[in-house]
Design a protein around this motif. Structure first.
Motif, PDB file in Angstrom:
ATOM      1  N   ARG A  31       0.912  -1.351  -0.043  1.00 20.64           N
ATOM      2  CA  ARG A  31       0.002   0.010  -0.112  1.00 20.64           C
ATOM      3  C   ARG A  31       0.661   1.196   0.064  1.00 20.64           C
ATOM      4  NH1 ARG A  31      -2.149   1.986   5.600  1.00 20.64           N
ATOM      5  NH2 ARG A  31       0.234   2.124   5.612  1.00 20.64           N
ATOM      6  N   ASP A  32       1.887   1.305   1.059  1.00 21.49           N
ATOM      7  CA  ASP A  32       2.852   2.444   1.022  1.00 21.49           C
ATOM      8  C   ASP A  32       3.487   2.593  -0.164  1.00 21.49           C
ATOM      9  OD1 ASP A  32       1.842   2.897   3.504  1.00 21.49           O
ATOM     10  OD2 ASP A  32       3.762   2.641   4.375  1.00 21.49           O
ATOM     11  N   ALA A  33       3.876   1.468  -0.916  1.00 25.16           N
ATOM     12  CA  ALA A  33       4.433   1.632  -2.335  1.00 25.16           C
ATOM     13  C   ALA A  33       3.770   2.464  -3.198  1.00 25.16           C
ATOM     14  CB  ALA A  33       5.021   0.458  -2.812  1.00 25.16           C
ATOM     15  N   PHE A  34       2.437   1.988  -3.358  1.00 25.58           N
ATOM     16  CA  PHE A  34       1.267   2.701  -4.327  1.00 25.58           C
ATOM     17  C   PHE A  34       1.466   4.006  -3.870  1.00 25.58           C
ATOM     18  CE2 PHE A  34      -0.375  -1.554  -5.166  1.00 25.58           C
ATOM     19  CZ  PHE A  34      -0.035  -1.674  -6.532  1.00 25.58           C
ATOM     20  N   ASP A  35       1.511   4.316  -2.440  1.00 27.76           N
ATOM     21  CA  ASP A  35       1.337   5.740  -2.096  1.00 27.76           C
ATOM     22  C   ASP A  35       2.504   6.639  -2.217  1.00 27.76           C
ATOM     23  OD1 ASP A  35      -1.068   5.154  -1.337  1.00 27.76           O
ATOM     24  OD2 ASP A  35      -0.859   5.359   0.823  1.00 27.76           O
ATOM     25  N   GLY A  36       3.701   5.989  -2.781  1.00 29.16           N
ATOM     26  CA  GLY A  36       5.083   6.826  -3.238  1.00 29.16           C
ATOM     27  C   GLY A  36       6.223   6.568  -2.255  1.00 29.16           C
ATOM     28  N   SER A  37       5.938   5.622  -1.190  1.00 24.46           N
ATOM     29  CA  SER A  37       7.064   5.221  -0.390  1.00 24.46           C
ATOM     30  C   SER A  37       8.150   4.461  -1.151  1.00 24.46           C
ATOM     31  CB  SER A  37       6.644   4.403   0.744  1.00 24.46           C
ATOM     32  OG  SER A  37       6.109   5.409   1.578  1.00 24.46           O
ATOM     33  N   ARG A  38       9.555   4.817  -1.119  1.00 23.83           N
ATOM     34  CA  ARG A  38      10.474   4.087  -1.797  1.00 23.83           C
ATOM     35  C   ARG A  38      11.478   3.772  -1.035  1.00 23.83           C
ATOM     36  NH1 ARG A  38       7.082   3.656  -4.845  1.00 23.83           N
ATOM     37  NH2 ARG A  38       6.584   4.804  -6.728  1.00 23.83           N
ATOM     38  N   ARG A  39      11.743   4.476   0.101  1.00 20.47           N
ATOM     39  CA  ARG A  39      12.949   3.930   0.771  1.00 20.47           C
ATOM     40  C   ARG A  39      12.703   3.450   2.047  1.00 20.47           C
ATOM     41  NH1 ARG A  39      17.706   6.592  -0.951  1.00 20.47           N
ATOM     42  NH2 ARG A  39      17.198   8.002  -2.785  1.00 20.47           N
ATOM     43  N   PHE A  40      13.570   2.442   2.680  1.00 21.05           N
ATOM     44  CA  PHE A  40      13.546   2.122   3.871  1.00 21.05           C
ATOM     45  C   PHE A  40      12.985   2.969   5.134  1.00 21.05           C
ATOM     46  CE2 PHE A  40      14.676   0.107   8.022  1.00 21.05           C
ATOM     47  CZ  PHE A  40      14.428  -1.338   7.630  1.00 21.05           C
ATOM     48  N   GLU A  81       2.552  -4.131  -9.113  1.00 20.30           N
ATOM     49  CA  GLU A  81       1.628  -3.464  -9.530  1.00 20.30           C
ATOM     50  C   GLU A  81       0.266  -4.081  -9.776  1.00 20.30           C
ATOM     51  OE1 GLU A  81       1.987  -0.043 -11.728  1.00 20.30           O
ATOM     52  OE2 GLU A  81       3.825   0.385 -10.645  1.00 20.30           O
ATOM     53  N   ALA A  82       0.200  -5.395 -10.232  1.00 20.19           N
ATOM     54  CA  ALA A  82      -0.904  -6.127 -10.380  1.00 20.19           C
ATOM     55  C   ALA A  82      -1.662  -6.344  -9.045  1.00 20.19           C
ATOM     56  CB  ALA A  82      -0.649  -7.483 -10.884  1.00 20.19           C
ATOM     57  N   LEU A  83      -1.128  -5.882  -7.713  1.00 17.97           N
ATOM     58  CA  LEU A  83      -1.926  -6.034  -6.471  1.00 17.97           C
ATOM     59  C   LEU A  83      -2.727  -4.873  -6.285  1.00 17.97           C
ATOM     60  CD1 LEU A  83       0.950  -7.437  -4.429  1.00 17.97           C
ATOM     61  CD2 LEU A  83      -1.459  -8.384  -4.853  1.00 17.97           C
ATOM     62  N   PHE A  84      -2.503  -3.901  -7.376  1.00 15.52           N
ATOM     63  CA  PHE A  84      -3.445  -2.766  -7.215  1.00 15.52           C
ATOM     64  C   PHE A  84      -5.011  -2.855  -6.859  1.00 15.52           C
ATOM     65  CE2 PHE A  84      -5.503   1.286  -9.045  1.00 15.52           C
ATOM     66  CZ  PHE A  84      -5.232   1.968  -7.942  1.00 15.52           C
ATOM     67  N   PRO A  85      -5.454  -3.842  -7.650  1.00 20.95           N
ATOM     68  CA  PRO A  85      -7.040  -4.368  -7.441  1.00 20.95           C
ATOM     69  C   PRO A  85      -7.355  -4.756  -6.059  1.00 20.95           C
ATOM     70  CG  PRO A  85      -6.343  -4.769  -9.676  1.00 20.95           C
ATOM     71  CD  PRO A  85      -5.183  -4.420  -9.015  1.00 20.95           C
ATOM     72  N   VAL A  86      -6.467  -5.787  -5.397  1.00 22.91           N
ATOM     73  CA  VAL A  86      -6.407  -6.077  -4.268  1.00 22.91           C
ATOM     74  C   VAL A  86      -6.187  -5.004  -3.151  1.00 22.91           C
ATOM     75  CG1 VAL A  86      -5.281  -7.559  -2.414  1.00 22.91           C
ATOM     76  CG2 VAL A  86      -5.168  -8.266  -5.196  1.00 22.91           C
ATOM     77  N   ILE A  87      -5.304  -4.137  -3.391  1.00 23.74           N
ATOM     78  CA  ILE A  87      -5.247  -2.937  -2.381  1.00 23.74           C
ATOM     79  C   ILE A  87      -6.573  -2.117  -2.247  1.00 23.74           C
ATOM     80  CG2 ILE A  87      -3.925  -1.165  -1.520  1.00 23.74           C
ATOM     81  CD1 ILE A  87      -2.435  -3.541  -0.937  1.00 23.74           C
ATOM     82  N   ARG A  91      -9.241  -1.542   0.722  1.00 23.63           N
ATOM     83  CA  ARG A  91      -9.624  -0.002   0.863  1.00 23.63           C
ATOM     84  C   ARG A  91     -11.130   0.124   0.819  1.00 23.63           C
ATOM     85  NH1 ARG A  91      -7.952   5.065   1.359  1.00 23.63           N
ATOM     86  NH2 ARG A  91      -5.773   4.599   1.060  1.00 23.63           N
ATOM     87  N   GLN A  92     -11.703  -0.372  -0.213  1.00 21.65           N
ATOM     88  CA  GLN A  92     -13.074  -0.049  -0.330  1.00 21.65           C
ATOM     89  C   GLN A  92     -14.020  -0.871   0.627  1.00 21.65           C
ATOM     90  OE1 GLN A  92     -14.027  -0.296  -4.660  1.00 21.65           O
ATOM     91  NE2 GLN A  92     -13.367   1.557  -5.100  1.00 21.65           N
ATOM     92  N   TRP A  93     -13.433  -2.162   0.843  1.00 25.71           N
ATOM     93  CA  TRP A  93     -14.273  -2.745   2.011  1.00 25.71           C
ATOM     94  C   TRP A  93     -14.071  -2.007   3.341  1.00 25.71           C
ATOM     95  CZ3 TRP A  93     -12.979  -4.942   6.604  1.00 25.71           C
ATOM     96  CH2 TRP A  93     -14.075  -5.906   7.117  1.00 25.71           C
ATOM     97  N   GLY A  94     -12.868  -1.696   3.516  1.00 23.60           N
ATOM     98  CA  GLY A  94     -12.629  -0.819   4.867  1.00 23.60           C
ATOM     99  C   GLY A  94     -13.436   0.151   5.058  1.00 23.60           C
ATOM    100  N   GLU A  95     -13.485   1.136   3.911  1.00 22.27           N
ATOM    101  CA  GLU A  95     -14.520   2.206   3.900  1.00 22.27           C
ATOM    102  C   GLU A  95     -15.808   2.058   4.255  1.00 22.27           C
ATOM    103  OE1 GLU A  95     -13.514   3.777  -0.209  1.00 22.27           O
ATOM    104  OE2 GLU A  95     -12.043   5.146   0.726  1.00 22.27           O
ATOM    105  N   ALA A  96     -16.466   0.953   3.706  1.00 18.10           N
ATOM    106  CA  ALA A  96     -17.749   0.494   3.709  1.00 18.10           C
ATOM    107  C   ALA A  96     -18.021  -0.060   5.097  1.00 18.10           C
ATOM    108  CB  ALA A  96     -18.070  -0.597   2.641  1.00 18.10           C
ATOM    109  N   PRO A 119     -16.961   2.184  -6.786  1.00 16.84           N
ATOM    110  CA  PRO A 119     -16.537   0.873  -6.363  1.00 16.84           C
ATOM    111  C   PRO A 119     -16.301  -0.372  -7.150  1.00 16.84           C
ATOM    112  CG  PRO A 119     -18.689   1.550  -5.041  1.00 16.84           C
ATOM    113  CD  PRO A 119     -18.129   2.526  -6.435  1.00 16.84           C
ATOM    114  N   LEU A 120     -15.213  -1.378  -6.895  1.00 15.37           N
ATOM    115  CA  LEU A 120     -14.919  -2.357  -7.511  1.00 15.37           C
ATOM    116  C   LEU A 120     -16.046  -3.317  -8.094  1.00 15.37           C
ATOM    117  CD1 LEU A 120     -11.511  -3.283  -6.420  1.00 15.37           C
ATOM    118  CD2 LEU A 120     -11.903  -2.191  -8.527  1.00 15.37           C
TER     119      LEU A 120
END
Length: 142
Positions: A31-40, A81-87, A91-96, A119-120
């Motif tokens: 999730r954080d990598a999708f949000d832009g985290s790159r470093r330890f 990157e293929a994990l994007f729909p999983v994340i 997220r959408q389940w958590g929002e609901a 929603p997916l």
């Protein structure tokens, strides 16, 4: 230390997926990598996880081809990157279901128009929306 159960020999795709990214730290790193985290340090600040646990999870994600380590950066691979729909689904389940009505939470927005994502939905091969009751799992004979 308790030995972790492995599912890499299972015929179920869900079990094999959970074997790779099923622990919460790994999913939150993705999730954080999708949000832009790159470093330890980025991951550690965001997650507040112990360095040894973070190192082990990063190593596991690299070993499973989800992240690659280049210089000081951790970058999602195509497999990651293929994990994007999983994340997004989590997220959408958590929002609901994980927040009280009107309780504030982060939002995932379309960069182009600044609006939340729809929603997916799961679709059959012919394009129609499909529910769990309209599916079946064909298991392998053992």
């Amino acid at each position: 230390m308790v030995k972790r159960t492995r599912f890499d020999g299972e015929s179920c795709p869900v079990a094999r997926s959970v074997d790779v990214v099923g622990d919460w730290w790994s999913l939150l790193i993705v999730r954080d990598a999708f949000d832009g985290s790159r470093r330890f340090g980025d991951f550690q600040r965001s997650l507040g996880v112990a360095k040894n646990i973070l190192s082990a999870r990063l190593r596991g994600l690299i070993d499973n081809g989800i992240l690659e380590h280049t210089d000081a950066d951790y970058v999602l691979t195509a497999k990651g990157e293929a994990l994007f729909p999983v994340i997004v689904a989590l997220r959408q389940w958590g929002e609901a279901f994980a927040f009280e009505p009107r309780e504030p939470h982060s939002e995932l927005l379309d960069r182009r128009d600044g609006k939340p994502l729809r929603p997916l939905e799961i679709h059959a091969a012919d394009g129609r929306s499909i529910t769990p009751a309209e599916t079946e799992v064909r298991k392998l004979d053992r």
